[in-house]
Design a protein around this motif. Structure first.
Motif, PDB file in Angstrom:
ATOM      1  N   PRO A  91      31.091  20.173  15.655  1.00 48.58           N
ATOM      2  CA  PRO A  91      31.611  20.856  14.665  1.00 48.58           C
ATOM      3  C   PRO A  91      32.636  19.937  13.786  1.00 48.58           C
ATOM      4  O   PRO A  91      33.512  19.513  14.237  1.00 48.58           O
ATOM      5  CB  PRO A  91      32.206  22.069  15.371  1.00 48.58           C
ATOM      6  N   MET A  92      32.751  20.384  12.316  1.00 50.57           N
ATOM      7  CA  MET A  92      33.480  19.743  11.633  1.00 50.57           C
ATOM      8  C   MET A  92      33.864  20.560  10.562  1.00 50.57           C
ATOM      9  O   MET A  92      33.214  21.615  10.192  1.00 50.57           O
ATOM     10  CB  MET A  92      32.894  18.432  10.874  1.00 50.57           C
ATOM     11  N   ARG A  93      34.965  20.371   9.808  1.00 49.86           N
ATOM     12  CA  ARG A  93      35.333  21.281   8.603  1.00 49.86           C
ATOM     13  C   ARG A  93      35.191  20.705   7.330  1.00 49.86           C
ATOM     14  O   ARG A  93      35.326  19.528   7.236  1.00 49.86           O
ATOM     15  CB  ARG A  93      36.844  21.757   8.737  1.00 49.86           C
ATOM     16  N   THR A  94      34.484  21.146   6.213  1.00 50.36           N
ATOM     17  CA  THR A  94      34.199  20.538   5.014  1.00 50.36           C
ATOM     18  C   THR A  94      34.137  21.405   4.124  1.00 50.36           C
ATOM     19  O   THR A  94      33.901  22.908   4.278  1.00 50.36           O
ATOM     20  CB  THR A  94      32.983  19.785   5.100  1.00 50.36           C
ATOM     21  N   CYS A  95      34.126  21.233   2.751  1.00 54.18           N
ATOM     22  CA  CYS A  95      34.097  22.088   1.612  1.00 54.18           C
ATOM     23  C   CYS A  95      32.732  22.016   0.980  1.00 54.18           C
ATOM     24  O   CYS A  95      32.285  22.790  -0.060  1.00 54.18           O
ATOM     25  CB  CYS A  95      35.282  22.248   0.883  1.00 54.18           C
ATOM     26  N   LYS A  96      32.028  20.846   1.146  1.00 54.81           N
ATOM     27  CA  LYS A  96      30.684  20.600   0.364  1.00 54.81           C
ATOM     28  C   LYS A  96      29.899  19.727   1.367  1.00 54.81           C
ATOM     29  O   LYS A  96      30.371  19.079   2.179  1.00 54.81           O
ATOM     30  CB  LYS A  96      31.138  19.459  -0.764  1.00 54.81           C
ATOM     31  N   VAL A  97      28.596  20.008   1.209  1.00 56.08           N
ATOM     32  CA  VAL A  97      27.487  19.094   1.673  1.00 56.08           C
ATOM     33  C   VAL A  97      26.362  19.068   0.847  1.00 56.08           C
ATOM     34  O   VAL A  97      26.052  19.829  -0.115  1.00 56.08           O
ATOM     35  CB  VAL A  97      26.966  20.142   3.374  1.00 56.08           C
ATOM     36  N   ARG A  98      25.539  18.020   1.057  1.00 56.34           N
ATOM     37  CA  ARG A  98      24.556  17.794   0.255  1.00 56.34           C
ATOM     38  C   ARG A  98      23.622  16.912   0.734  1.00 56.34           C
ATOM     39  O   ARG A  98      23.727  16.269   1.801  1.00 56.34           O
ATOM     40  CB  ARG A  98      25.001  16.935  -1.094  1.00 56.34           C
ATOM     41  N   LEU A  99      22.094  16.900   0.393  1.00 55.74           N
ATOM     42  CA  LEU A  99      21.141  16.180   0.601  1.00 55.74           C
ATOM     43  C   LEU A  99      20.987  15.464  -0.711  1.00 55.74           C
ATOM     44  O   LEU A  99      20.898  15.798  -1.736  1.00 55.74           O
ATOM     45  CB  LEU A  99      19.757  17.048   0.870  1.00 55.74           C
ATOM     46  N   ARG A 100      20.948  13.964  -0.281  1.00 52.44           N
ATOM     47  CA  ARG A 100      20.845  12.929  -1.388  1.00 52.44           C
ATOM     48  C   ARG A 100      19.702  11.939  -1.105  1.00 52.44           C
ATOM     49  O   ARG A 100      19.307  11.626   0.063  1.00 52.44           O
ATOM     50  CB  ARG A 100      22.146  12.169  -1.530  1.00 52.44           C
ATOM     51  N   LEU A 101      18.618  11.781  -2.126  1.00 56.11           N
ATOM     52  CA  LEU A 101      17.471  11.122  -1.822  1.00 56.11           C
ATOM     53  C   LEU A 101      17.462   9.995  -2.956  1.00 56.11           C
ATOM     54  O   LEU A 101      18.006  10.326  -4.236  1.00 56.11           O
ATOM     55  CB  LEU A 101      16.320  12.085  -2.194  1.00 56.11           C
ATOM     56  N   GLN A 102      17.177   8.985  -2.526  1.00 56.60           N
ATOM     57  CA  GLN A 102      16.977   7.796  -3.413  1.00 56.60           C
ATOM     58  C   GLN A 102      16.046   7.914  -4.131  1.00 56.60           C
ATOM     59  O   GLN A 102      15.836   7.244  -5.412  1.00 56.60           O
ATOM     60  CB  GLN A 102      16.690   6.487  -2.564  1.00 56.60           C
ATOM     61  N   ASP A 103      14.820   8.457  -3.626  1.00 55.14           N
ATOM     62  CA  ASP A 103      13.515   8.745  -4.616  1.00 55.14           C
ATOM     63  C   ASP A 103      13.090  10.196  -4.485  1.00 55.14           C
ATOM     64  O   ASP A 103      12.517  10.563  -3.711  1.00 55.14           O
ATOM     65  CB  ASP A 103      12.434   7.835  -4.171  1.00 55.14           C
ATOM     66  N   ALA A 104      13.593  11.156  -5.353  1.00 51.39           N
ATOM     67  CA  ALA A 104      12.915  12.334  -5.037  1.00 51.39           C
ATOM     68  C   ALA A 104      11.536  12.847  -5.996  1.00 51.39           C
ATOM     69  O   ALA A 104      11.456  14.072  -5.598  1.00 51.39           O
ATOM     70  CB  ALA A 104      14.297  13.291  -6.089  1.00 51.39           C
ATOM     71  N   ARG A 105      11.096  12.044  -6.392  1.00 56.47           N
ATOM     72  CA  ARG A 105       9.686  11.938  -6.887  1.00 56.47           C
ATOM     73  C   ARG A 105       8.785  12.564  -5.798  1.00 56.47           C
ATOM     74  O   ARG A 105       8.700  12.122  -4.697  1.00 56.47           O
ATOM     75  CB  ARG A 105       9.020  10.998  -7.509  1.00 56.47           C
ATOM     76  N   ASN A 106       7.913  13.778  -6.159  1.00 58.62           N
ATOM     77  CA  ASN A 106       7.036  14.365  -4.973  1.00 58.62           C
ATOM     78  C   ASN A 106       7.826  14.902  -3.716  1.00 58.62           C
ATOM     79  O   ASN A 106       7.301  14.980  -2.731  1.00 58.62           O
ATOM     80  CB  ASN A 106       5.950  13.140  -4.373  1.00 58.62           C
ATOM     81  N   VAL A 107       9.124  15.238  -3.906  1.00 64.39           N
ATOM     82  CA  VAL A 107       9.719  16.029  -2.868  1.00 64.39           C
ATOM     83  C   VAL A 107      10.166  17.318  -3.317  1.00 64.39           C
ATOM     84  O   VAL A 107      10.687  17.275  -4.364  1.00 64.39           O
ATOM     85  CB  VAL A 107      10.972  15.112  -2.403  1.00 64.39           C
ATOM     86  N   ALA A 108       9.951  18.364  -2.298  1.00 61.44           N
ATOM     87  CA  ALA A 108      10.185  19.454  -2.736  1.00 61.44           C
ATOM     88  C   ALA A 108      10.409  20.355  -1.139  1.00 61.44           C
ATOM     89  O   ALA A 108      10.211  19.884  -0.168  1.00 61.44           O
ATOM     90  CB  ALA A 108       8.812  20.414  -3.187  1.00 61.44           C
ATOM     91  N   ILE A 109      11.607  21.113  -1.332  1.00 64.59           N
ATOM     92  CA  ILE A 109      12.225  21.719  -0.224  1.00 64.59           C
ATOM     93  C   ILE A 109      12.082  23.282  -0.539  1.00 64.59           C
ATOM     94  O   ILE A 109      11.956  23.725  -1.322  1.00 64.59           O
ATOM     95  CB  ILE A 109      13.715  21.711   0.058  1.00 64.59           C
ATOM     96  N   ARG A 110      11.727  23.862   0.922  1.00 66.72           N
ATOM     97  CA  ARG A 110      11.680  25.250   0.798  1.00 66.72           C
ATOM     98  C   ARG A 110      12.853  26.009   1.166  1.00 66.72           C
ATOM     99  O   ARG A 110      13.109  27.485   0.896  1.00 66.72           O
ATOM    100  CB  ARG A 110      10.497  25.866   1.751  1.00 66.72           C
ATOM    101  N   GLN A 111      13.656  25.285   2.118  1.00 71.07           N
ATOM    102  CA  GLN A 111      15.024  26.001   2.718  1.00 71.07           C
ATOM    103  C   GLN A 111      15.906  24.851   2.968  1.00 71.07           C
ATOM    104  O   GLN A 111      15.585  23.724   3.309  1.00 71.07           O
ATOM    105  CB  GLN A 111      14.412  26.770   3.790  1.00 71.07           C
TER     106      GLN A 111
END
Length: 170
Positions: free
Chosen positions: A133-153
């Motif tokens: 467990p950690m405390r934070t105010c931001k989280v993100r997913l970063r991709l080097q190549d986002a082409r052809n990537v899709a998220i549902r959740q």
């Protein structure tokens, strides 16, 4: 009846709360990205997938995530990709904000097994990052190549659990 209330059932009692639904959806690499406005990708059972190519920069790099007004305790991030649209290992990074405020600090990567006791488990299209467990105010997913990537959740979970209660409105 409130529209969001129709999805709440007794089966949710005791289940973790998806904290991502209560933050602001953002892209820090492409702040103008209009695709994040719907926030459907933060729902438990989305009807559509978010094509990350739509928020990618010219270099095909993309990010998406959530920012809260106050710091939250988190311990798990679950990303469910659309069938056949997951990135290759090593091209995605899950990052959290480490700092005193939302303006003072920097992004820290959750690396599998090396920092913050973080571990990645993949089951089909679902990638789960578990960590101390950690405390934070931001989280993100970063991709080097986002082409052809899709998220549902995209879910961010902490120690919070749904419980029943009574509300009296006068």
């Amino acid at each position: 009846e409130h529209p969001a209330a129709s999805g709440w059932t007794a089966s949710a009692v005791g289940q973790p709360v998806n904290l991502a639904r209560y933050g602001e959806a953002k892209s820090w690499l492409n702040p103008e990205a209009k695709a994040l406005a719907s926030k459907d990708w933060l729902d438990e059972n989305p009807q559509t997938a978010l094509d990350l190519g739509a928020i990618a920069s010219k270099s095909a790099e993309a990010d998406l995530g959530v920012e809260w007004l106050e710091f939250r305790t988190i311990e798990k991030i679950v990303i469910r990709y659309a069938p056949g649209r997951a990135p290759r290992h090593g091209q995605q990074f899950v990052e959290h904000w480490s700092g005193l405020t939302a303006l003072q600090g920097g992004w820290k990567t959750l690396e599998d097994g090396s920092t913050n006791e973080a571990f990645l488990r993949t089951e089909g299209e679902t990638w789960t990052y578990s960590f101390r467990p950690m405390r934070t105010c931001k989280v993100r997913l970063r991709l080097q190549d986002a082409r052809n990537v899709a998220i549902r959740q995209f879910s961010v979970l902490g120690p919070s659990r749904w419980k029943t209660g009574e509300v009296r409105i006068e």
